[in-house]
Design a protein around this motif. Structure first.
Motif, PDB file in Angstrom:
ATOM      1  N   LEU A  54       4.045  12.332  -0.404  1.00  0.00           N
ATOM      2  CA  LEU A  54       3.410  11.758   0.792  1.00  0.00           C
ATOM      3  C   LEU A  54       2.168  10.956   0.419  1.00  0.00           C
ATOM      4  O   LEU A  54       2.022   9.794   0.820  1.00  0.00           O
ATOM      5  CB  LEU A  54       3.067  12.855   1.789  1.00  0.00           C
ATOM      6  N   VAL A  55       1.281  11.541  -0.357  1.00  0.00           N
ATOM      7  CA  VAL A  55       0.039  10.854  -0.734  1.00  0.00           C
ATOM      8  C   VAL A  55       0.338   9.615  -1.571  1.00  0.00           C
ATOM      9  O   VAL A  55      -0.174   8.518  -1.291  1.00  0.00           O
ATOM     10  CB  VAL A  55      -0.915  11.814  -1.481  1.00  0.00           C
ATOM     11  N   LEU A  56       1.153   9.768  -2.602  1.00  0.00           N
ATOM     12  CA  LEU A  56       1.458   8.624  -3.470  1.00  0.00           C
ATOM     13  C   LEU A  56       2.195   7.515  -2.714  1.00  0.00           C
ATOM     14  O   LEU A  56       1.914   6.329  -2.911  1.00  0.00           O
ATOM     15  CB  LEU A  56       2.283   9.073  -4.681  1.00  0.00           C
ATOM     16  N   SER A  57       3.117   7.890  -1.846  1.00  0.00           N
ATOM     17  CA  SER A  57       3.874   6.896  -1.099  1.00  0.00           C
ATOM     18  C   SER A  57       2.986   6.131  -0.117  1.00  0.00           C
ATOM     19  O   SER A  57       3.118   4.912   0.033  1.00  0.00           O
ATOM     20  CB  SER A  57       5.043   7.574  -0.376  1.00  0.00           C
ATOM     21  N   LEU A  58       2.075   6.842   0.547  1.00  0.00           N
ATOM     22  CA  LEU A  58       1.144   6.152   1.446  1.00  0.00           C
ATOM     23  C   LEU A  58       0.292   5.141   0.674  1.00  0.00           C
ATOM     24  O   LEU A  58       0.109   3.997   1.120  1.00  0.00           O
ATOM     25  CB  LEU A  58       0.244   7.153   2.165  1.00  0.00           C
ATOM     26  N   LEU A  59      -0.216   5.537  -0.478  1.00  0.00           N
ATOM     27  CA  LEU A  59      -1.016   4.625  -1.301  1.00  0.00           C
ATOM     28  C   LEU A  59      -0.177   3.438  -1.779  1.00  0.00           C
ATOM     29  O   LEU A  59      -0.635   2.284  -1.758  1.00  0.00           O
ATOM     30  CB  LEU A  59      -1.611   5.370  -2.497  1.00  0.00           C
ATOM     31  N   TYR A  60       1.035   3.726  -2.219  1.00  0.00           N
ATOM     32  CA  TYR A  60       1.955   2.696  -2.715  1.00  0.00           C
ATOM     33  C   TYR A  60       2.277   1.675  -1.624  1.00  0.00           C
ATOM     34  O   TYR A  60       2.191   0.463  -1.849  1.00  0.00           O
ATOM     35  CB  TYR A  60       3.219   3.408  -3.220  1.00  0.00           C
ATOM     36  N   HIS A  61       2.633   2.143  -0.440  1.00  0.00           N
ATOM     37  CA  HIS A  61       2.982   1.219   0.635  1.00  0.00           C
ATOM     38  C   HIS A  61       1.758   0.514   1.211  1.00  0.00           C
ATOM     39  O   HIS A  61       1.848  -0.649   1.606  1.00  0.00           O
ATOM     40  CB  HIS A  61       3.767   1.940   1.733  1.00  0.00           C
ATOM     41  N   ARG A  62       0.635   1.182   1.276  1.00  0.00           N
ATOM     42  CA  ARG A  62      -0.596   0.537   1.754  1.00  0.00           C
ATOM     43  C   ARG A  62      -0.932  -0.642   0.855  1.00  0.00           C
ATOM     44  O   ARG A  62      -1.463  -1.658   1.282  1.00  0.00           O
ATOM     45  CB  ARG A  62      -1.729   1.567   1.742  1.00  0.00           C
ATOM     46  N   ASN A  63      -0.591  -0.523  -0.405  1.00  0.00           N
ATOM     47  CA  ASN A  63      -0.855  -1.542  -1.427  1.00  0.00           C
ATOM     48  C   ASN A  63       0.295  -2.563  -1.542  1.00  0.00           C
ATOM     49  O   ASN A  63       0.391  -3.274  -2.531  1.00  0.00           O
ATOM     50  CB  ASN A  63      -1.087  -0.831  -2.767  1.00  0.00           C
ATOM     51  N   TYR A  64       1.165  -2.613  -0.559  1.00  0.00           N
ATOM     52  CA  TYR A  64       2.326  -3.519  -0.538  1.00  0.00           C
ATOM     53  C   TYR A  64       3.235  -3.351  -1.749  1.00  0.00           C
ATOM     54  O   TYR A  64       3.768  -4.317  -2.290  1.00  0.00           O
ATOM     55  CB  TYR A  64       1.889  -4.984  -0.410  1.00  0.00           C
ATOM     56  N   GLU A  65       3.420  -2.123  -2.192  1.00  0.00           N
ATOM     57  CA  GLU A  65       4.409  -1.787  -3.217  1.00  0.00           C
ATOM     58  C   GLU A  65       4.258  -2.613  -4.497  1.00  0.00           C
ATOM     59  O   GLU A  65       5.238  -3.012  -5.125  1.00  0.00           O
ATOM     60  CB  GLU A  65       5.851  -1.962  -2.690  1.00  0.00           C
ATOM     61  N   ARG A  66       3.023  -2.872  -4.881  1.00  0.00           N
ATOM     62  CA  ARG A  66       2.803  -3.670  -6.089  1.00  0.00           C
ATOM     63  C   ARG A  66       3.246  -2.907  -7.334  1.00  0.00           C
ATOM     64  O   ARG A  66       3.067  -1.692  -7.425  1.00  0.00           O
ATOM     65  CB  ARG A  66       1.325  -4.028  -6.210  1.00  0.00           C
ATOM     66  N   PRO A  67       3.797  -3.611  -8.312  1.00  0.00           N
ATOM     67  CA  PRO A  67       4.161  -2.967  -9.584  1.00  0.00           C
ATOM     68  C   PRO A  67       2.923  -2.405 -10.281  1.00  0.00           C
ATOM     69  O   PRO A  67       1.819  -2.900 -10.075  1.00  0.00           O
ATOM     70  CB  PRO A  67       4.769  -4.107 -10.404  1.00  0.00           C
ATOM     71  N   GLY A  68       3.119  -1.383 -11.077  1.00  0.00           N
ATOM     72  CA  GLY A  68       2.011  -0.804 -11.834  1.00  0.00           C
ATOM     73  C   GLY A  68       2.136   0.696 -11.947  1.00  0.00           C
ATOM     74  O   GLY A  68       3.184   1.276 -11.631  1.00  0.00           O
ATOM     75  N   SER A  69       1.052   1.324 -12.370  1.00  0.00           N
ATOM     76  CA  SER A  69       1.095   2.771 -12.620  1.00  0.00           C
ATOM     77  C   SER A  69       1.296   3.576 -11.339  1.00  0.00           C
ATOM     78  O   SER A  69       1.977   4.597 -11.350  1.00  0.00           O
ATOM     79  CB  SER A  69      -0.159   3.233 -13.364  1.00  0.00           C
ATOM     80  N   LEU A  70       0.732   3.130 -10.220  1.00  0.00           N
ATOM     81  CA  LEU A  70       0.948   3.827  -8.958  1.00  0.00           C
ATOM     82  C   LEU A  70       2.427   3.756  -8.564  1.00  0.00           C
ATOM     83  O   LEU A  70       3.015   4.763  -8.162  1.00  0.00           O
ATOM     84  CB  LEU A  70       0.075   3.241  -7.844  1.00  0.00           C
ATOM     85  N   ALA A  71       3.024   2.583  -8.703  1.00  0.00           N
ATOM     86  CA  ALA A  71       4.452   2.426  -8.395  1.00  0.00           C
ATOM     87  C   ALA A  71       5.300   3.336  -9.272  1.00  0.00           C
ATOM     88  O   ALA A  71       6.246   3.976  -8.791  1.00  0.00           O
ATOM     89  CB  ALA A  71       4.872   0.963  -8.576  1.00  0.00           C
TER      90      ALA A  71
END
Length: 168
Positions: A54-71
């Motif tokens: 939940l936390v990681l997905s919210l951060l990932y989508h808030r950031n427009y699913e940009r490639p990188g370590s979070l993705a």
């Protein structure tokens, strides 16, 4: 997916609005977290996995699913949650739950592959097939399945939580 979405037209500072369906559909993850913590037979592993995703997905989508370590991290954790759900599906306690869990598993997998193979489907189908359906699936598991952790581990967790003031 772990590689993210390539959106060269977006400025690096762009963020999704919290009211965007890609964000609000995450509410479907919340019931299973509470159910798995408060069930008469708790599933701490589901509560932990679902919370992290939940936390990681919210951060990932808030950031427009940009490639990188979070993705990458979000992708690994989401796939681990899917694998957990698939294993729990095999332990469905009734035929009706096996059918429901299998349908959720299948819809989640089909949505994942479809939205990764055809990026034009992503905005419309990702929140439905990869947030709402898995949220329902996790709630079904939390309500009906036992933990996959050994009983001794569950007992130790319960004792540790009780000593710390508990939440179960």
């Amino acid at each position: 997916s772990g590689s993210g979405q390539h959106r060269p037209h977006l400025p690096s500072s762009a963020r999704r609005d919290w009211t965007d369906l890609q964000m609000t559909s995450h509410l479907a993850f919340v019931p299973a977290i509470f159910i798995s913590c408060s069930a008469s037979s708790p599933l701490p592993e589901l509560a932990a996995l679902q919370s992290v995703v939940l936390v990681l997905s919210l951060l990932y989508h808030r950031n427009y699913e940009r490639p990188g370590s979070l993705a990458s991290a979000e992708g690994v954790c989401a796939k681990a949650l899917f694998a957990y759900g698939a294993v729990q599906t095999c332990y469905s306690p009734t035929g009706a739950l096996l059918a429901a869990n299998s349908a959720c598993c299948g819809l989640t997998a089909v949505t994942f592959f479809a939205t990764n193979l055809d990026k034009s489907l992503y905005e419309r189908w990702h929140p439905l097939g990869l947030h709402l359906v898995p949220g329902l699936w996790a709630a079904l598991v939390a309500l009906n399945n036992p933990s996959l952790l050994p009983p001794a581990v569950l007992q130790q967790l319960a004792q540790a939580l009780a000593a710390a003031g508990g939440w179960l």
